[in-house]
Design a protein around this motif. Structure first.
Motif, mmCIF file in Angstrom:
data_model
loop_
_atom_site.group_PDB
_atom_site.id
_atom_site.type_symbol
_atom_site.label_atom_id
_atom_site.label_comp_id
_atom_site.label_asym_id
_atom_site.label_seq_id
_atom_site.Cartn_x
_atom_site.Cartn_y
_atom_site.Cartn_z
ATOM 1 N N PRO A 35 14.026 3.517 -1.612
ATOM 2 C CA PRO A 35 15.677 2.696 -1.581
ATOM 3 C C PRO A 35 15.956 3.651 -0.491
ATOM 4 O O PRO A 35 15.957 5.066 -0.227
ATOM 5 C CB PRO A 35 16.150 2.586 -2.725
ATOM 6 N N SER A 36 16.300 3.066 1.103
ATOM 7 C CA SER A 36 17.011 4.028 2.020
ATOM 8 C C SER A 36 18.352 1.967 2.316
ATOM 9 O O SER A 36 17.918 2.115 2.934
ATOM 10 C CB SER A 36 16.662 4.136 3.015
ATOM 11 N N GLY A 37 19.621 2.619 2.247
ATOM 12 C CA GLY A 37 20.512 1.961 2.878
ATOM 13 C C GLY A 37 20.311 0.549 2.383
ATOM 14 O O GLY A 37 19.958 0.308 0.454
ATOM 15 N N ASN A 38 20.119 -0.564 2.884
ATOM 16 C CA ASN A 38 19.757 -1.514 2.413
ATOM 17 C C ASN A 38 18.692 -2.208 3.058
ATOM 18 O O ASN A 38 18.182 -3.480 2.187
ATOM 19 C CB ASN A 38 20.626 -2.440 3.304
ATOM 20 N N SER A 39 17.445 -1.369 2.809
ATOM 21 C CA SER A 39 16.402 -1.600 3.557
ATOM 22 C C SER A 39 15.564 -0.045 2.861
ATOM 23 O O SER A 39 15.493 0.310 1.291
ATOM 24 C CB SER A 39 16.065 -0.886 4.420
ATOM 25 N N PHE A 40 14.367 0.101 3.055
ATOM 26 C CA PHE A 40 13.869 0.703 2.491
ATOM 27 C C PHE A 40 12.852 2.078 3.537
ATOM 28 O O PHE A 40 12.731 2.104 4.082
ATOM 29 C CB PHE A 40 12.680 0.216 1.692
ATOM 30 N N LYS A 41 12.633 3.038 2.892
ATOM 31 C CA LYS A 41 11.434 3.702 3.447
ATOM 32 C C LYS A 41 9.960 4.184 2.370
ATOM 33 O O LYS A 41 9.760 3.711 1.459
ATOM 34 C CB LYS A 41 11.750 4.805 3.776
ATOM 35 N N THR A 42 9.044 4.153 3.724
ATOM 36 C CA THR A 42 7.678 3.844 2.973
ATOM 37 C C THR A 42 6.910 5.513 3.299
ATOM 38 O O THR A 42 7.309 6.515 4.334
ATOM 39 C CB THR A 42 6.917 3.126 3.381
ATOM 40 N N GLU A 43 6.391 6.136 2.453
ATOM 41 C CA GLU A 43 5.274 6.607 2.456
ATOM 42 C C GLU A 43 3.772 6.646 1.906
ATOM 43 O O GLU A 43 3.627 5.314 1.672
ATOM 44 C CB GLU A 43 5.265 8.202 1.750
ATOM 45 N N VAL A 44 3.084 7.531 2.738
ATOM 46 C CA VAL A 44 1.618 6.803 2.438
ATOM 47 C C VAL A 44 0.416 8.159 2.459
ATOM 48 O O VAL A 44 1.192 8.688 2.496
ATOM 49 C CB VAL A 44 0.485 5.845 3.788
ATOM 50 N N PHE A 45 -0.172 8.020 0.890
ATOM 51 C CA PHE A 45 -1.151 9.698 0.822
ATOM 52 C C PHE A 45 -2.320 9.318 1.069
ATOM 53 O O PHE A 45 -2.954 8.506 1.440
ATOM 54 C CB PHE A 45 -0.712 9.658 -0.911
ATOM 55 N N ARG B 145 2.569 10.786 4.092
ATOM 56 C CA ARG B 145 3.300 11.285 5.225
ATOM 57 C C ARG B 145 3.753 9.753 5.327
ATOM 58 O O ARG B 145 4.220 8.948 5.085
ATOM 59 C CB ARG B 145 2.106 10.470 6.051
ATOM 60 N N SER B 146 5.145 10.149 5.958
ATOM 61 C CA SER B 146 5.809 8.941 6.233
ATOM 62 C C SER B 146 5.493 8.132 7.325
ATOM 63 O O SER B 146 5.182 8.463 8.424
ATOM 64 C CB SER B 146 7.431 10.534 6.662
ATOM 65 N N PHE B 147 6.593 7.291 7.198
ATOM 66 C CA PHE B 147 6.136 5.671 8.563
ATOM 67 C C PHE B 147 7.131 6.460 9.518
ATOM 68 O O PHE B 147 8.492 6.210 9.390
ATOM 69 C CB PHE B 147 6.536 4.395 7.217
ATOM 70 N N SER B 148 7.095 5.973 11.021
ATOM 71 C CA SER B 148 7.692 6.111 11.352
ATOM 72 C C SER B 148 8.112 4.233 11.937
ATOM 73 O O SER B 148 7.658 3.499 11.303
ATOM 74 C CB SER B 148 6.887 6.514 12.833
ATOM 75 N N LYS B 149 9.631 4.221 13.040
ATOM 76 C CA LYS B 149 9.904 3.033 12.953
ATOM 77 C C LYS B 149 8.359 1.903 13.984
ATOM 78 O O LYS B 149 8.183 0.632 12.787
ATOM 79 C CB LYS B 149 10.749 2.733 13.629
ATOM 80 N N LYS B 150 7.834 2.410 14.317
ATOM 81 C CA LYS B 150 7.141 1.951 14.825
ATOM 82 C C LYS B 150 5.744 1.474 13.747
ATOM 83 O O LYS B 150 5.452 0.141 13.859
ATOM 84 C CB LYS B 150 5.586 3.068 16.372
ATOM 85 N N ASP B 151 5.589 2.908 12.536
ATOM 86 C CA ASP B 151 4.469 2.017 11.455
ATOM 87 C C ASP B 151 4.592 1.087 10.620
ATOM 88 O O ASP B 151 4.045 0.022 10.399
ATOM 89 C CB ASP B 151 4.458 3.254 11.048
ATOM 90 N N MET B 152 6.185 1.185 10.757
ATOM 91 C CA MET B 152 7.343 0.128 9.799
ATOM 92 C C MET B 152 6.871 -1.170 10.219
ATOM 93 O O MET B 152 6.403 -1.800 9.384
ATOM 94 C CB MET B 152 8.368 0.648 9.676
#
Length: 344
Positions: free
Chosen positions: A117-127, A133-140
């Protein structure tokens, strides 16, 4: 009885995901290459609107489409970790030999994603390549959701804090999204609570697609339903012969059901939904058959042969009670058996 299952229960099938991953400084590898176009819904705008709870609910539904060895899901209050094998993705997608090679170079035999969770949204990582590795906004924004060729509109609610990480959370979410089951509050489900006769009737009634306004023809024969809000549901299921296992003068809606009563009603539901029970063995392998009511023996055997129920140490414990989590699994597997039967 010519009734069909709730459309929502039949349409929730599978979930596959894709995203753009910055594998290194020079090359951008897009996982959506591994997903067949017909199975993909481009979801740039949709993902922007998705909350962490939406992602959680989507993956719970997705889990039902995969074998345990092809998809694992670990949920906590702080994260969702998903692992999907290449073999699992290939069940729903055409993947060329070159694409399989690229997948394995990035992820090995399985892709792992983590959502937080990240505020009202979420953040994502991939192995990938040995580290998260974290996603950029472009990735998301290139995140893609595929749900059996069309998106599933998730109901509000259904984020039950007492089922996060529970073994039955996918089954519970499936029934919630199909309007078959409700929580005990907006945020709780009480998975270990016992199922009552009244609750069993309500869930079977909703799963049958019946309607109190169209199908009610008169009160039930039971004498204790004058002030019971589900009296019409009881009357309709009694009329169809689903609940004649409850053969007393009173229905006792708040009485916990026994496992054999549940099996009998569930088997009658299958028959009422035009499931061809003649093609399934009704052999009952449990060693405590002598403790079962005679009219429940074949019903229990039928559900066992379908893989819907199980026992422990060779016994079924017919007089024991049933939790809300246990029946959520049984009813979900029953509905999926119906879906498979109608698809063949």
């Amino acid at each position: 009885m010519k009734k069909t299952l709730l459309a929502g229960a039949l349409s929730i099938a599978c979930f596959t995901g894709g995203f753009g991953l910055q594998a290194n400084a020079q090359e951008n590898v897009e996982l959506d290459r591994f997903i067949h176009p017909k199975q993909v819904v481009a979801a740039t705008d949709q993902v922007k609107l998705m909350t962490y709870q939406d992602v959680y609910k989507s993956f719970l539904l997705a889990k039902l489409a995969y074998d345990d060895k092809d998809m694992s899901l670990v949920t906590t209050k702080d994260s969702i970790t998903v692992k999907i094998t290449l073999k699992g993705l290939m069940q729903f997608s055409e993947v060329s030999a070159q694409e399989q090679k690229e997948f394995k170079e990035l992820f090995g035999d399985a892709m792992q994603m983590k959502f937080m969770p990240s505020g009202n949204s979420f953040k994502t990582e991939v192995f990938s390549e040995g580290k998260w590795r974290s996603f950029s906004k472009k990735d998301m924004n290139s995140f893609i959701v595929g749900l059996s060729e069309e998106a599933v509109d998730l109901k509000p609610g259904g984020y039950f804090t007492d089922t996060i990480g529970h073994w039955a959370e996918s089954y519970i979410q499936f029934l919630y999204q199909a309007d078959i089951i409700n929580g005990t509050s907006a945020t709780t489900f009480n998975p270990n609570g016992q199922v009552t006769r009244g609750q069993l009737v309500s869930m079977i009634f909703r799963a049958s697609g019946l309607d109190v306004n169209e199908d009610y023809e008169g009160p039930a024969t039971y004498k204790d339903l004058a002030n019971y809000k589900g009296a019409k549901e009881v009357a309709i299921l009694e009329e169809y012969g689903f609940i004649d296992i409850f053969d007393g003068v009173n229905f006792e809606p708040n009485k916990p059901i026994t496992r054999e009563e549940m099996a009998y009603v569930t088997a009658r539901y299958l028959e009422g939904m035009n499931f061809d029970v003649s093609k399934v063995s009704k052999n009952n392998p449990f060693t405590d058959k002598n403790q079962m009511r005679p009219e429940t023996v074949e019903a229990i055997g039928l559900l066992k042969q379908l893989g819907v129920i199980d026992g422990a140490n060779g016994q079924f414990n017919p007089k024991g009670n049933l939790t809300r989590a246990q029946f959520s699994k049984i009813l979900t597997l029953t509905i999926l058996s119906l879906h498979d039967d109608k698809s063949n």
